[in-house]
Structure formats: C-alpha cells, structure tokens
Design an enzyme around this catalytic site. Sequence first.
Site, PDB file in Angstrom:
ATOM      1  N   GLU A 122      44.287  36.270  51.828  1.00  0.00           N
ATOM      2  CA  GLU A 122      43.096  35.372  51.600  1.00  0.00           C
ATOM      3  C   GLU A 122      42.932  34.409  52.710  1.00  0.00           C
ATOM      4  O   GLU A 122      44.023  33.907  53.103  1.00  0.00           O
ATOM      5  CB  GLU A 122      43.096  34.615  50.244  1.00  0.00           C
ATOM      6  CG  GLU A 122      43.322  35.298  48.963  1.00  0.00           C
ATOM      7  CD  GLU A 122      43.400  34.552  47.825  1.00  0.00           C
ATOM      8  OE1 GLU A 122      43.498  33.182  47.877  1.00  0.00           O
ATOM      9  OE2 GLU A 122      43.609  35.226  46.611  1.00  0.00           O
ATOM     10  N   GLU A 189      34.565  36.922  47.013  1.00  0.00           N
ATOM     11  CA  GLU A 189      34.669  36.585  45.700  1.00  0.00           C
ATOM     12  C   GLU A 189      33.651  35.433  45.208  1.00  0.00           C
ATOM     13  O   GLU A 189      33.729  34.201  46.047  1.00  0.00           O
ATOM     14  CB  GLU A 189      35.972  36.060  45.202  1.00  0.00           C
ATOM     15  CG  GLU A 189      36.226  35.956  43.960  1.00  0.00           C
ATOM     16  CD  GLU A 189      37.687  35.777  43.315  1.00  0.00           C
ATOM     17  OE1 GLU A 189      38.718  36.285  43.982  1.00  0.00           O
ATOM     18  OE2 GLU A 189      37.975  35.488  42.518  1.00  0.00           O
TER      19      GLU A 189
END
Length: 271
Positions: A122, A189
């Site tokens: 991430e 996301e």
Amino acid sequence: MSVQKEIRRVTTLTLMEMKQRKEKISMLTSYDYSMARLVDAAGVDVILVGDSASNVMAGHETTLPITLDQMIYHASSVVRAARRALVVVDLPFGSYQGNSKEALNSSIRIMKESGAHAVKLEGGSEIGESVKRILTAGIPVMGHLGLTPQSIYKFGTYQVRAREEEEAARLLEDAQLLAESGVFAIVLEKIPATLAAAVAEAVSVPVIGIGAGGQCDGQVLVVHDMLGITEAFSPRFLRRYLNAGELIREAVARYVEDVKGGDFPNSKEQY
Ligand code: KIV
C-alpha cells in the site's frame, strides 16, 4: 483414455495483454485452501491473499495486527489450491514501511516460503524506493492506492478518498510513479469513479478497482463479502452474489436438530 486439459497459468504478462485487448480482469481474495480451490476453479484471474484476512479470518477490527508469518501461512494454503490464477500476497503492516531492505526481505520470505507469484504494497511515492528494490530482485509488485486500510488511523474514516482536487492529483501522480517504477498492476480502493477512469487511461498497467467504478481494467472484492458470509459489512460498492451466511446457519441448525433428535447418524451412516 481421458485427456486432461492443460491449464495455462495467468501471469503478470497475461494481465497486461488483457488490458491491451480491453478484457476485464477478475480478482477475489482467498485465505485458505478450500475456498481458493473453488475460486480458482470458477475462473478468477487473480487470487489476492489480502491482509483483510486480519478482519475476515481472525476477527480483528483492522488489517494492522496480522503478521508476516500469518500471511505466509494463508498464502501457502492458497498456492497449494490455485492451478490457474495468479496468486498475489499482501505485505502486512509493519513488514515493509521501515526501509527498502526490510521490504525486500519480507517480500523474499513471502515468495520463498509460500510459493506465491507476486506481492502487494500500500502507498505511493513514500514506498517508491522499496518498490524499486523489490522489483530489482525479480519479484512482481502490485500497487494499492486510495483508501489503503493500513493507514486507517491516519485517515480516521473509511469514507471515499481523493474527492478533493489536491488528493486526487497526488493519487494520479502516485499511480504514474508506480507504473513507471514497473509495478504490474495497481489496486484503487474507494475513490470516485471519474478519478479511477482517469488513472486507468493514464497508466499502461491494469488498474483493479474496489469501489472505484466500472472504468477500471478489473475488479476485486473480498470473497467473504460477495458470498454474504460477512453479513454486517455492506458498503455501496459491494454486490452480494450469495447469502451464504443464511445458508450456513440454516444447515448448521438442521444438523443440531438432527443430532439432538437422534436422527443423525442413521443406520446407513454408521459402520
Ligand atoms: O486485503 C484486501 O483484501 C485488499 C483488497 C480489499 C484489495 O487489499
């Protein structure tokens, strides 16, 4: 004589070719052998051993507690099941943020000990050096931008990210930087669909959305969410394909009733 059909493994190259010919990529999570077998047999292109295992498998509130050893355990179970899908594994919180050497060592452990095919991290520019170092070792990397759950305490909310111009511009820059560094795909996301579409257009690698609209090159969901096992979680982006929670409860209740009533096992179910 029965001739077994040869199964061709999905690779990072396959995904790139799918983007080029505008064929959508399907990705789902799995954390164990039995579920991964079903998911793989149903034709999913990519299986993500997500750190959402921390929520779904272990019952934690966030993805932060899961460890590298636990991710390797889940990943090796999935790898044993997946015959066709590319298996990507999340680097868990705390296993790569320290420095690029730590990121590389964690990635090597995942690849060596689980047999997975790629890792996912991430972040954007702040992990740029780590991404390059992992790639230099020959390990494929998937990026992840937008609502990155490992940063939930920094965000303070699970709401849509990058609605504001400044954050949207930064996300686009990060996506370009990751793509230029050599990641093979990027998960986006919970960001506005228009922004995700712009990212998909701007980068040469596939972008895989979750709550990021229909213009992404592919979609990913948490398998327990789309099957209706995690019933309390129902964000707008989630489509439920089954009410497995209900089916499982009903089946278990019938079993309890049969055991208590002396109906199970019957004469054919014993030796
Ligand atoms: O951990 C996970 O399941 C993920 C997906 C939500 C993309 O990162």
